[in-house]
Scaffold this motif. Structure first.
Motif, PDB file in Angstrom:
ATOM      1  N   TYR A 121     -13.113 -16.425  -1.777  1.00 22.44           N
ATOM      2  CA  TYR A 121     -13.222 -16.335  -0.371  1.00 22.44           C
ATOM      3  C   TYR A 121     -12.513 -17.855   0.224  1.00 22.44           C
ATOM      4  N   HIS A 122     -12.377 -18.665  -0.528  1.00 24.34           N
ATOM      5  CA  HIS A 122     -11.634 -20.226   0.057  1.00 24.34           C
ATOM      6  C   HIS A 122     -10.125 -20.132  -0.233  1.00 24.34           C
ATOM      7  N   GLY A 123      -9.762 -19.019  -0.877  1.00 26.21           N
ATOM      8  CA  GLY A 123      -8.323 -18.785  -0.757  1.00 26.21           C
ATOM      9  C   GLY A 123      -7.637 -18.436  -1.930  1.00 26.21           C
ATOM     10  N   LEU A 124      -8.133 -18.414  -3.155  1.00 29.67           N
ATOM     11  CA  LEU A 124      -7.545 -18.106  -4.398  1.00 29.67           C
ATOM     12  C   LEU A 124      -7.396 -16.528  -4.622  1.00 29.67           C
ATOM     13  N   ALA A 125      -6.106 -16.310  -4.165  1.00 28.97           N
ATOM     14  CA  ALA A 125      -5.809 -14.819  -4.387  1.00 28.97           C
ATOM     15  C   ALA A 125      -4.294 -14.446  -3.993  1.00 28.97           C
ATOM     16  N   GLY A 126      -3.458 -13.664  -4.445  1.00 31.64           N
ATOM     17  CA  GLY A 126      -2.348 -13.262  -4.246  1.00 31.64           C
ATOM     18  C   GLY A 126      -1.961 -11.940  -5.034  1.00 31.64           C
ATOM     19  N   LEU A 127      -0.833 -11.446  -4.341  1.00 34.05           N
ATOM     20  CA  LEU A 127      -0.280 -10.157  -4.959  1.00 34.05           C
ATOM     21  C   LEU A 127       0.633 -10.062  -6.170  1.00 34.05           C
ATOM     22  N   ILE A 128       0.598  -9.133  -6.885  1.00 34.51           N
ATOM     23  CA  ILE A 128       1.540  -8.899  -7.853  1.00 34.51           C
ATOM     24  C   ILE A 128       2.071  -7.547  -7.535  1.00 34.51           C
ATOM     25  N   ILE A 129       3.470  -7.626  -7.636  1.00 31.64           N
ATOM     26  CA  ILE A 129       4.259  -6.161  -7.396  1.00 31.64           C
ATOM     27  C   ILE A 129       5.122  -6.106  -8.607  1.00 31.64           C
ATOM     28  N   ILE A 130       4.941  -4.658  -9.161  1.00 33.18           N
ATOM     29  CA  ILE A 130       5.519  -4.232 -10.263  1.00 33.18           C
ATOM     30  C   ILE A 130       6.497  -3.268  -9.901  1.00 33.18           C
ATOM     31  N   ASP A 131       7.646  -3.483 -10.246  1.00 33.24           N
ATOM     32  CA  ASP A 131       8.792  -2.424 -10.110  1.00 33.24           C
ATOM     33  C   ASP A 131       9.119  -1.639 -11.330  1.00 33.24           C
ATOM     34  N   ASP A 132       9.850  -0.586 -11.229  1.00 33.47           N
ATOM     35  CA  ASP A 132      10.358   0.277 -12.497  1.00 33.47           C
ATOM     36  C   ASP A 132      11.544   1.132 -12.006  1.00 33.47           C
ATOM     37  N   GLU A 133      12.146   1.956 -12.800  1.00 30.62           N
ATOM     38  CA  GLU A 133      13.245   2.580 -12.431  1.00 30.62           C
ATOM     39  C   GLU A 133      13.206   3.605 -11.564  1.00 30.62           C
ATOM     40  N   ASN A 134      11.870   4.117 -11.302  1.00 29.11           N
ATOM     41  CA  ASN A 134      11.280   5.310 -10.247  1.00 29.11           C
ATOM     42  C   ASN A 134      11.469   4.617  -8.989  1.00 29.11           C
ATOM     43  N   SER A 135      10.871   3.394  -8.983  1.00 25.35           N
ATOM     44  CA  SER A 135      10.382   2.840  -7.674  1.00 25.35           C
ATOM     45  C   SER A 135      11.928   2.533  -7.047  1.00 25.35           C
ATOM     46  N   GLU A 136      12.772   1.998  -7.754  1.00 26.14           N
ATOM     47  CA  GLU A 136      13.994   1.493  -7.336  1.00 26.14           C
ATOM     48  C   GLU A 136      15.052   2.521  -6.985  1.00 26.14           C
ATOM     49  N   SER A 137      14.665   3.664  -7.472  1.00 23.73           N
ATOM     50  CA  SER A 137      15.359   5.130  -6.981  1.00 23.73           C
ATOM     51  C   SER A 137      14.985   5.514  -5.795  1.00 23.73           C
ATOM     52  N   LEU A 138      13.630   5.349  -5.211  1.00 22.14           N
ATOM     53  CA  LEU A 138      13.147   6.198  -4.350  1.00 22.14           C
ATOM     54  C   LEU A 138      13.815   5.601  -3.033  1.00 22.14           C
ATOM     55  N   ALA A 139      13.915   6.559  -2.037  1.00 25.73           N
ATOM     56  CA  ALA A 139      14.477   6.086  -0.730  1.00 25.73           C
ATOM     57  C   ALA A 139      13.295   5.814   0.285  1.00 25.73           C
ATOM     58  N   ILE A 140      13.016   4.769  -0.130  1.00 28.54           N
ATOM     59  CA  ILE A 140      11.663   4.182   0.902  1.00 28.54           C
ATOM     60  C   ILE A 140      12.045   2.643   0.901  1.00 28.54           C
ATOM     61  N   PRO A 141      11.389   2.011   2.073  1.00 30.50           N
ATOM     62  CA  PRO A 141      11.500   0.858   2.532  1.00 30.50           C
ATOM     63  C   PRO A 141      11.140  -0.298   1.240  1.00 30.50           C
ATOM     64  N   LYS A 142      12.142  -1.082   1.074  1.00 35.04           N
ATOM     65  CA  LYS A 142      11.734  -1.866  -0.365  1.00 35.04           C
ATOM     66  C   LYS A 142      12.284  -3.471  -0.076  1.00 35.04           C
ATOM     67  N   THR A 143      12.736  -3.762   1.250  1.00 36.58           N
ATOM     68  CA  THR A 143      13.139  -5.173   1.575  1.00 36.58           C
ATOM     69  C   THR A 143      11.946  -6.049   1.642  1.00 36.58           C
ATOM     70  N   TYR A 144      11.657  -6.819   0.913  1.00 32.15           N
ATOM     71  CA  TYR A 144      10.502  -7.540   0.914  1.00 32.15           C
ATOM     72  C   TYR A 144      10.469  -8.507   2.110  1.00 32.15           C
ATOM     73  N   GLY A 145       9.302  -8.537   3.043  1.00 29.63           N
ATOM     74  CA  GLY A 145       9.363  -9.464   4.163  1.00 29.63           C
ATOM     75  C   GLY A 145       9.941  -8.829   5.272  1.00 29.63           C
ATOM     76  N   LEU A 146      10.611  -7.720   5.278  1.00 31.56           N
ATOM     77  CA  LEU A 146      11.205  -7.115   6.240  1.00 31.56           C
ATOM     78  C   LEU A 146      10.746  -5.730   6.736  1.00 31.56           C
ATOM     79  N   ASP A 147      10.871  -4.689   5.575  1.00 25.26           N
ATOM     80  CA  ASP A 147      10.252  -3.330   5.910  1.00 25.26           C
ATOM     81  C   ASP A 147       9.258  -2.909   4.923  1.00 25.26           C
ATOM     82  N   ASP A 148       9.251  -4.191   3.873  1.00 23.87           N
ATOM     83  CA  ASP A 148       8.128  -3.915   2.759  1.00 23.87           C
ATOM     84  C   ASP A 148       7.257  -5.047   2.903  1.00 23.87           C
ATOM     85  N   LEU A 149       6.110  -5.061   3.626  1.00 26.26           N
ATOM     86  CA  LEU A 149       5.223  -6.011   3.972  1.00 26.26           C
ATOM     87  C   LEU A 149       3.756  -6.319   3.171  1.00 26.26           C
ATOM     88  N   PRO A 150       3.452  -7.390   2.556  1.00 26.37           N
ATOM     89  CA  PRO A 150       2.207  -7.517   2.036  1.00 26.37           C
ATOM     90  C   PRO A 150       1.415  -7.594   3.357  1.00 26.37           C
TER      91      PRO A 150
END
Length: 450
Positions: A121-150
């Motif tokens: 509650y006081h702030g200890l948390a963060g995301l983990i993103i895992i990539d693989d060949e499939n995710s890198e090949s898909l035509a989906i938004p994937k530019t972190y901070g621009l069109d791929d937002l946490p």
């Protein structure tokens, strides 16, 4: 809306995550005492890839012990970061995480026995993103901070001096804040391209359920659940997200119109996500999720000068092979109990005479020295989970599972992917298989995520 710094693994240099105190402006102009990783509040987004061995060091500069769990990671029990893995003040924990799982959005947070709630509650948390060949090949938004937002959604409560208020007095419903933050701020806004935008939505709240939709009731697509991509994008107008759950959605802003992500009562005729029948019971509109509470979560405004990804989403994004259930597979049944005013339910606890009834599973309370279940590695099992009191986000460590049914109904298209957290109002049933070893010293956990 701030975007957490991206920390990418090269596989050689250890990633450093240091816990410490600080101050953060949850509200503009008000400095609130907080804790975080590598900063005053929350932590960086850790990005890794399937097949990597990721060295990582957690250092504890706080005044109390902390255990850090990789929620959603498929790793051995000794690397899972359960409550047996406390890092003492001034100490550190260095591990090498073998990443052997498909692309997904996971997260890290405290799992300290008796202190998980206030530390997260006081702030200890963060995301983990895992990539693989499939995710890198898909035509989906994937530019972190621009069109791929946490999008880390948390409810919080502040006192008159701007300090965080946290109480566990309401043990049954869990703590609920009266305002909602996204990536650590209230009234969040973000400029996005005039095209497809991917939101990695984490419910990082301690107890609150959210029913997310857009204020203009636009259709969006859910592309991934906790453990990875769905077989194909699913069009929906609403999505209910429980504490601990992650949902990846893609929203089309190519028409140039801004939109407000909101949470509140259902707007669909069915009373739920718009793709399946409404809740069999409506009690969860007032129990832990408070799904009737309305919040403006995040305003997304369109900037036509930003580079945009346009066009249809891929028709297929995964190839999940759902096993055929065999009668000789082990079946495990779990019943969750909570306190009741009439004293008819719950569990008597002779070691805590000040409390008549406490929470538990299958008639037992949590005991750090007891192993409740033993499973065989690589063996498919069928788990049936029931709630006898209220609604629970049921989470299992060290694995992902495939839902068979919820509340007696077949799994919906939007939840037919790999998951590690499931909503249990009355009943949920899923298939699960553990691919790594957990020991008596460092076992996995299963629990309600409130």
């Amino acid at each position: 809306m701030p975007v957490p710094k991206l920390m990418e693994s090269s596989g050689d240099t250890p990633l450093e995550l240091t816990m410490g105190t600080g101050e953060w402006e949850l509200l503009p102009g008000i400095r609130t005492p907080t804790i975080g990783f590598n900063g005053p509040y929350l932590g960086p987004t850790v990005r890794v890839r399937d097949g990597q061995n990721v060295p990582i060091t957690y250092s504890n500069n706080l005044s109390e012990a902390v255990a850090i769990h990789g929620h959603g990671l498929h790793v051995p029990g000794e690397l899972d970061g359960g409550p047996q893995r406390e890092i003492e003040p001034g100490g550190s924990w260095s591990v090498e995480l073998p990443i052997r799982q498909q692309a997904c959005t996971s997260w890290y947070h405290p799992h300290t026995h008796g202190k998980t709630g206030p530390q997260a509650y006081h702030g200890l948390a963060g995301l983990i993103i895992i990539d693989d060949e499939n995710s890198e090949s898909l035509a989906i938004p994937k530019t972190y901070g621009l069109d791929d937002l946490p999008v880390v959604v948390q409810d919080r409560m502040l006192d008159g001096q701007g300090r965080l208020v946290y109480s566990v007095g309401d043990a049954e419903n869990g703590f609920l804040g009266d305002r909602v933050t996204v990536n650590g701020i209230t009234d969040a806004t973000r400029a996005v391209p005039a095209g497809l935008v991917r939101l990695r939505v984490l419910n990082g709240s301690n107890a609150r359920y959210y029913r997310f939709r857009f204020s203009d009731n636009r259709v969006f697509h859910k592309i991934a659940t906790d453990g990875g991509f769905l077989n194909e994008p699913v069009p929906i107008r609403e999505v209910v997200v429980l504490p601990g759950e992650r949902n990846e959605i893609v929203v089309d802003f190519s028409d140039g119109n801004s939109a407000m992500l909101v949470s509140g009562p259902s707007q669909s005729p069915s009373g739920d996500s718009g793709r399946r029948g409404g809740d069999r019971r409506r009690r969860n509109d007032w129990e832990p999720g408070r799904l009737t509470d309305s919040f403006e979560i995040l305003e997304l405004t369109v900037d036509p000068d930003l580079p945009a990804v346009r066009g249809p989403l891929p028709r297929q994004s995964n190839a999940i092979s759902r096993p055929t259930v065999r009668p000789d597979w082990p079946v495990r049944r779990f019943e969750m109990f909570m306190p009741e005013n009439d004293g008819r339910r719950g569990i008597s606890d002779s070691q805590r005479p000040d409390m008549d009834m406490v929470m538990g599973i299958n008639g037992r309370t949590m005991d750090m020295h007891v192993i409740n279940e033993r499973v065989r590695r690589s063996q498919w099992e069928r788990w049936e989970v029931r709630s006898l009191d209220g609604s629970h986000p049921f989470h299992v460590h060290g694995c992902s599972f495939l839902l068979l049914s919820q509340e007696g109904r077949p799994v919906s298209d939007e939840d037919a992917g790999w998951k590690d957290t499931v909503r249990v109002d009355d009943q949920a049933e899923f298939l699960v298989r553990f691919e790594h070893e957990a020991t008596d010293q460092y076992p996995y956990m299963y629990h309600c995520h409130i």
